[in-house]
Design a protein around this motif. Sequence first.
Motif, mmCIF file in Angstrom:
data_model
loop_
_atom_site.group_PDB
_atom_site.id
_atom_site.type_symbol
_atom_site.label_atom_id
_atom_site.label_comp_id
_atom_site.label_asym_id
_atom_site.label_seq_id
_atom_site.Cartn_x
_atom_site.Cartn_y
_atom_site.Cartn_z
ATOM 1 N N SER A 49 -15.114 26.141 22.480
ATOM 2 C CA SER A 49 -14.408 25.168 22.173
ATOM 3 C C SER A 49 -13.036 25.608 21.741
ATOM 4 O O SER A 49 -12.152 24.977 21.853
ATOM 5 N N VAL A 50 -13.020 26.795 20.940
ATOM 6 C CA VAL A 50 -11.840 27.350 20.452
ATOM 7 C C VAL A 50 -11.014 27.688 21.645
ATOM 8 O O VAL A 50 -9.657 27.351 21.618
ATOM 9 N N ILE A 51 -11.455 28.275 22.589
ATOM 10 C CA ILE A 51 -10.752 28.382 23.945
ATOM 11 C C ILE A 51 -9.981 27.080 24.563
ATOM 12 O O ILE A 51 -8.997 27.065 24.858
ATOM 13 N N MET A 52 -10.847 26.315 24.886
ATOM 14 C CA MET A 52 -10.308 24.777 25.111
ATOM 15 C C MET A 52 -9.091 24.030 24.009
ATOM 16 O O MET A 52 -8.299 23.500 24.697
ATOM 17 N N VAL A 53 -9.256 24.290 22.840
ATOM 18 C CA VAL A 53 -8.578 23.860 21.896
ATOM 19 C C VAL A 53 -7.012 24.429 21.934
ATOM 20 O O VAL A 53 -6.079 23.855 21.600
ATOM 21 N N VAL A 54 -7.299 25.657 21.991
ATOM 22 C CA VAL A 54 -5.893 26.597 21.913
ATOM 23 C C VAL A 54 -4.996 25.868 22.827
ATOM 24 O O VAL A 54 -3.529 25.971 22.292
ATOM 25 N N PRO A 55 -4.948 25.777 24.293
ATOM 26 C CA PRO A 55 -3.736 25.175 24.877
ATOM 27 C C PRO A 55 -3.369 24.013 24.218
ATOM 28 O O PRO A 55 -2.006 23.633 24.185
ATOM 29 N N LEU A 56 -4.013 22.988 23.954
ATOM 30 C CA LEU A 56 -3.468 21.810 23.179
ATOM 31 C C LEU A 56 -2.847 21.950 21.992
ATOM 32 O O LEU A 56 -1.660 21.341 21.781
#
Length: 304
Positions: A49-56
């Motif tokens: 989840s952290v990896i997916m939120v970082v680009p946003l």
Amino acid sequence: MTSITVEPSAVTPGPAVASRPPLSRGPRARRWLRRHRPSGWHLLLIPLSVIMVVPLLWMLVTALSTLEDTRTFPPKLPSITGLQWRNFTDAWSQTALGHWMLNSTIVSVTCVISNLVLCSLAGYAFARMKFLGNKTVFFVILATLMIPFQVVMIPTLLITKDLHLVDSLGALIVPNLATAFGIYLLRQFFLGLPRELEEAALIDGAGRLRTLWQILLPLMGPPLSTVAILTFLNVWNDFLWPLIVLNSPGTWTVQYGLATFQSAHFTNWPQLMATTLISQLPMLILFVLGQRWFVRSIATTGIK
């Protein structure tokens, strides 16, 4: 007078001083603990989840930065007092973003409505009506899911040209009027419904269309919402097909318009990221509102 001595061990504690068992948790507290108890999956899901939120988050940081800040290396976070909120207003006022989003909304909503109607009829026909080549036609439709769009791109363009729809919103709507996945998903749902519901309606004199409209459609909330969400996301994010069939700026969709922010020699990254965030808001809101129905439809239709 003689005093009477009472041994401490002989004193029997009353109700007020008697030892009480510890208070047990109520059923509501136990259910909450069972629901929120961490498991081993959290060790995997939280980092993902952290990896997916970082680009946003990085997109938001870039949208609030100045053009000079985006060109520095190593990159740095903007200060609280230096946040450039005007990038969002400039992205809306200095470009045709409103018109692009209107075009995307018209195309997406039209495709969603057509998919709900046509895929429901096709799914019901394949699930309940017996005709020659029923399973063969269904498997042919299902096999189209394995064909990449690049294979059928040129034939679709030739058909669109023969229909005189090139450089119009109709060129984006007609190829997406119905989808193979929507037909498959709704057919699986119809197969899971008991036939007794339809038989009772037929005995009462209802036809197939009336049975579908008054008996079955009220039970199709989860799969219909899933078809609507996936169709909206697919059409809204489509870039390759609009790039092929659209020419004039008045017919551009939001994804096509975003591509004009980039050039070979200059890219306004803060304004591009601000426009991208604005364009993604409808999809985020739609998915958050329909997430519960989406998960329920996958669980009830038996997709493995």
